[in-house]
Design a protein around this motif. Structure first.
Motif, PDB file in Angstrom:
ATOM      1  N   ILE A   1      -5.125   9.603   6.211  1.00 22.49           N
ATOM      2  CA  ILE A   1      -4.303   8.807   5.291  1.00 22.49           C
ATOM      3  C   ILE A   1      -4.185   7.366   5.770  1.00 22.49           C
ATOM      4  CG2 ILE A   1      -1.928   8.515   4.472  1.00 22.49           C
ATOM      5  CD1 ILE A   1      -1.798  11.632   4.356  1.00 22.49           C
ATOM      6  N   ASP A   2      -3.997   7.185   7.068  1.00 22.55           N
ATOM      7  CA  ASP A   2      -3.855   5.832   7.613  1.00 22.55           C
ATOM      8  C   ASP A   2      -5.090   4.975   7.353  1.00 22.55           C
ATOM      9  OD1 ASP A   2      -1.319   6.285   8.550  1.00 22.55           O
ATOM     10  OD2 ASP A   2      -1.912   6.673  10.623  1.00 22.55           O
TER      11      ASP A   2
ATOM     12  N   ARG B   1      -1.415  -1.193  -8.648  1.00 25.81           N
ATOM     13  CA  ARG B   1      -2.660  -1.558  -7.970  1.00 25.81           C
ATOM     14  C   ARG B   1      -2.650  -1.227  -6.482  1.00 25.81           C
ATOM     15  NH1 ARG B   1      -2.625  -6.697  -5.507  1.00 25.81           N
ATOM     16  NH2 ARG B   1      -0.669  -7.837  -5.731  1.00 25.81           N
ATOM     17  N   HIS B   2      -1.473  -0.945  -5.930  1.00 23.28           N
ATOM     18  CA  HIS B   2      -1.380  -0.607  -4.511  1.00 23.28           C
ATOM     19  C   HIS B   2      -1.462   0.910  -4.263  1.00 23.28           C
ATOM     20  CE1 HIS B   2      -0.365  -4.704  -3.414  1.00 23.28           C
ATOM     21  NE2 HIS B   2       0.569  -4.724  -4.336  1.00 23.28           N
ATOM     22  N   ALA B   3      -1.426   1.697  -5.334  1.00 22.41           N
ATOM     23  CA  ALA B   3      -1.349   3.154  -5.183  1.00 22.41           C
ATOM     24  C   ALA B   3      -2.711   3.757  -4.848  1.00 22.41           C
ATOM     25  CB  ALA B   3      -0.802   3.784  -6.454  1.00 22.41           C
TER      26      ALA B   3
ATOM     27  N   ARG C   1       0.835  -1.202   0.000  1.00 24.81           N
ATOM     28  CA  ARG C   1       0.000   0.000   0.000  1.00 24.81           C
ATOM     29  C   ARG C   1       0.868   1.250   0.000  1.00 24.81           C
ATOM     30  NH1 ARG C   1      -1.414   3.423   4.027  1.00 24.81           N
ATOM     31  NH2 ARG C   1      -3.454   4.427   4.006  1.00 24.81           N
ATOM     32  N   ALA C   2       0.530   2.211  -0.871  1.00 20.17           N
ATOM     33  CA  ALA C   2       1.285   3.458  -0.963  1.00 20.17           C
ATOM     34  C   ALA C   2       0.320   4.587  -1.309  1.00 20.17           C
ATOM     35  CB  ALA C   2       2.380   3.354  -2.019  1.00 20.17           C
TER      36      ALA C   2
ATOM     37  N   PRO D   1      -7.151   1.045  -1.124  1.00 18.57           N
ATOM     38  CA  PRO D   1      -7.104   1.245  -2.575  1.00 18.57           C
ATOM     39  C   PRO D   1      -8.455   1.628  -3.187  1.00 18.57           C
ATOM     40  CG  PRO D   1      -5.746  -0.624  -1.987  1.00 18.57           C
ATOM     41  CD  PRO D   1      -6.460  -0.198  -0.724  1.00 18.57           C
ATOM     42  N   GLU D   2      -9.548   1.240  -2.550  1.00 16.19           N
ATOM     43  CA  GLU D   2     -10.880   1.606  -3.051  1.00 16.19           C
ATOM     44  C   GLU D   2     -11.140   3.107  -2.912  1.00 16.19           C
ATOM     45  OE1 GLU D   2     -10.347  -1.106  -1.058  1.00 16.19           O
ATOM     46  OE2 GLU D   2     -10.433  -2.395  -2.842  1.00 16.19           O
TER      47      GLU D   2
END
Length: 221
Positions: free
Chosen positions: A200-201, A160-162, A113-114, A205-206
Motif C-alpha cells: 500500500i505504501d 483525483r487522489h484516491a 493521497r488516500a 494514483p496511477e
C-alpha cells in the motif's frame, strides 16, 4: 495518518490494526462481532458510514470475507454447485465490498493521497486459473475484482487522489484457511499485514484499479 479497518476482529484485520497503531496511526476499527458491521446488510454499512461522516481517512482496508459459509466449503467440481451457497458467497465476497466502497470510499481524504484496499484472493484471478474447482468462491472474488476496477475508474473522476485496489494477502494462518492450507506455504497474519502495508505504501494514483499480491507483484485479472 487516519485509517479505517473493516473486519477488524479477524486474523488479518486485527494484525493490520496492531501494525497501524504501532506506526502511530489513528485507527478506527469496525467488525461484525464487536460493532455490528455486516457487509451482507446494507443498513449496517450505511449506518456506520453515516456515523463517520465528516472524517477524512488516508487508508481504508476491507478485510472481510469467508471461504466457508453456513457449512458450505469450496466445490471440487461444477456438479457440486449449489445456488444458495453461491448466492451467499456473492453476498459477502462481492456485494459486500461493493457496499463498502459505496458507503466508505466517500470518506477518503480529498486533499492528499488516500487508499482504499479490499482483500481479494489469487483464486479470483481468471487469467491465473489453471486448476478449476472452488467455483463459487472464485467467481465471487472475480466479481469483487471487477467491482474494484469499475469503482476505481469512477473515483478517478470524483477524487483525483484516491487509489482503489484489490490485494491478495497470501495464504494466511487463520480459521478461514485452516482446512485448506496444508498443501500451500502459509504466513502469519502479522507477516501478511506487514507485507500488505508495504504494498500500500508504494502505490501511486496511477495504480488505482489494480490487483496486487502481498509480495508486491501484480496479479492478472
Amino acid at each position: 495518518m487516519r485509517a479505517l479497518v473493516l473486519g477488524a476482529s479477524g486474523g488479518i484485520g486485527a494484525a493490520l490494526v496492531a501494525r497501524l497503531q504501532a506506526q502511530g496511526a489513528e485507527v478506527t476499527a469496525l467488525s461484525r462481532s464487536r460493532d455490528g458491521l455486516d457487509l451482507t446488510r446494507a443498513d449496517t454499512v450505511a449506518g456506520h458510514a453515516a456515523r463517520l461522516e465528516g472524517q477524512a481517512f488516508d487508508l481504508i482496508v476491507n478485510t472481510t470475507g469467508a471461504l466457508v459459509i453456513d457449512g458450505h466449503g469450496p466445490e471440487k467440481s461444477m456438479d457440486a454447485v449449489d445456488p444458495q451457497a453461491m448466492a451467499a458467497q456473492f453476498a459477502l465476497n462481492a456485494i459486500g465490498p461493493a457496499l463498502a466502497i459505496r458507503h466508505f470510499a466517500p470518506l477518503l481524504a480529498r486533499d492528499r493521497r488516500a487508499v482504499m484496499a479490499s482483500l481479494s484472493a489469487r483464486v479470483g484471478s481468471i487469467g491465473d486459473n489453471d486448476l478449476g474447482g472452488w467455483v463459487s468462491y472464485r467467481a465471487a472474488k472475480a466479481a469483487q475484482n471487477q467491482i474494484i476496477r469499475t469503482a476505481a475508474i469512477e473515483y478517478r473522476r470524483r477524487n483525483r487522489h484516491a487509489i482503489l485496489v484489490a490485494l491478495h494477502p497470501g495464504t494466511v494462518e487463520t480459521p478461514l484457511t485452516a482446512k485448506y492450507a496444508a498443501r500451500y506455504p502459509t504466513i502469519t497474519p502479522d507477516r501478511s499485514a506487514e507485507a500488505l502495508l508495504a504494498v500500500i505504501d508504494g502505490l501511486t494514483p496511477e495504480d488505482t484499479g489494480s490487483f496486487w499480491d502481498w509480495k508486491g507483484a501484480r496479479v492478472p485479472w
